[in-house]
Design an enzyme around this catalytic site. Structure first.
Site, short mmCIF file in Angstrom:
data_model
loop_
_atom_site.label_atom_id
_atom_site.label_comp_id
_atom_site.label_asym_id
_atom_site.label_seq_id
_atom_site.Cartn_x
_atom_site.Cartn_y
_atom_site.Cartn_z
N THR A 24 2.45 -4.56 -3.50
CA THR A 24 1.33 -3.77 -2.99
C THR A 24 1.10 -4.03 -1.50
O THR A 24 1.53 -5.04 -0.96
CB THR A 24 0.03 -4.08 -3.77
OG1 THR A 24 -0.31 -5.44 -3.59
CG2 THR A 24 0.21 -3.78 -5.25
N ASP A 25 0.39 -3.09 -0.88
CA ASP A 25 0.08 -3.23 0.54
C ASP A 25 -1.39 -3.63 0.71
O ASP A 25 -2.08 -3.91 -0.29
CB ASP A 25 0.40 -1.94 1.30
CG ASP A 25 -0.39 -0.74 0.79
OD1 ASP A 25 -1.42 -0.92 0.12
OD2 ASP A 25 0.03 0.39 1.08
N GLN A 26 -1.87 -3.64 1.93
CA GLN A 26 -3.24 -4.07 2.21
C GLN A 26 -4.29 -3.19 1.52
O GLN A 26 -5.39 -3.62 1.23
CB GLN A 26 -3.48 -4.11 3.72
CG GLN A 26 -4.81 -4.74 4.08
CD GLN A 26 -4.95 -4.89 5.59
OE1 GLN A 26 -4.11 -4.45 6.35
NE2 GLN A 26 -6.02 -5.54 6.00
N VAL A 29 -2.38 -0.71 -3.05
CA VAL A 29 -1.52 0.21 -3.78
C VAL A 29 -0.06 -0.17 -3.55
O VAL A 29 0.27 -0.86 -2.58
CB VAL A 29 -1.75 1.69 -3.38
CG1 VAL A 29 -3.19 2.10 -3.66
CG2 VAL A 29 -1.40 1.93 -1.93
#
Length: 179
Positions: A24-26, A29
């Site tokens: 996931t990213d910041q 998601v």
């Protein structure tokens, strides 16, 4: 996802897993590039279900690199979601292979049990004409591949490894795919 080549598709094959935090990213998601890795897992498991391993193909002297990839994002996957990657062949020939994919969230199923096999999803296969697979649709896509030798030169699989070409063709026919 409707096949672009009706009548030329294999059955759907599926594999399930949970989204890992590192994917996931910041924003919380799944980072978009991870879906390509998931496509690879889907096609690898599909080949395994047919009785072949990518490693054995490479040991026989043929490679199957991606030449094009297409993804359509519908909804994001998030950390700890239970997701399924469904893959099927839309083209299998002596020169190239094209896969189609659907990535789906299996919401609610993990609350009953953490075991995807309890839902018959591990190793899932459905007839090619089944339009609705389980779960919420997140991503659709396709990848195209070309058969190469170990020197990265295009080859016709039916000429360099006719026994492998026939074995894959027969496995697809036995599984209900039209090739």
């Amino acid at each position: 996802m409707k096949s672009r080549n009706p009548g030329l598709t294999s059955r759907w094959y599926g594999t399930t897993f949970r989204v890992r935090y590192q994917e996931t990213d910041q924003m919380g998601v799944v980072y978009h590039a991870n879906y390509l890795s998931w496509f690879e897992s889907g096609r690898t498991e599909m080949f395994r279900e047919l009785g072949f391993a990518y490693r054995s193909l490479e040991n026989m002297g043929v490679l199957l690199p991606v030449t094009t990839a297409d993804l359509q994002f519908k909804s994001p996957a998030r950390y700890d979601d239970l997701v399924a990657v469904y893959a099927r062949l839309t083209t299998f020939s002596a020169l190239r292979v094209v896969y189609e994919y659907e990535i789906r969230r299996l919401a609610g199923m993990e609350e009953v049990t953490g075991d995807p096999e309890a839902f018959g999803l591990a190793g899932f296969s459905a007839p090619a004409d089944v339009e609705q697979l389980p779960g919420e649709l997140l991503v659709t896509g396709s990848t195209s591949h070309v058969w190469l030798n170990t020197e990265w030169k295009p080859v016709r699989l039916d000429r360099v490894l006719p026994e492998l070409f026939l074995a894959i063709t027969m496995a697809l026919r036995e599984e209900g795919g039209a090739v």
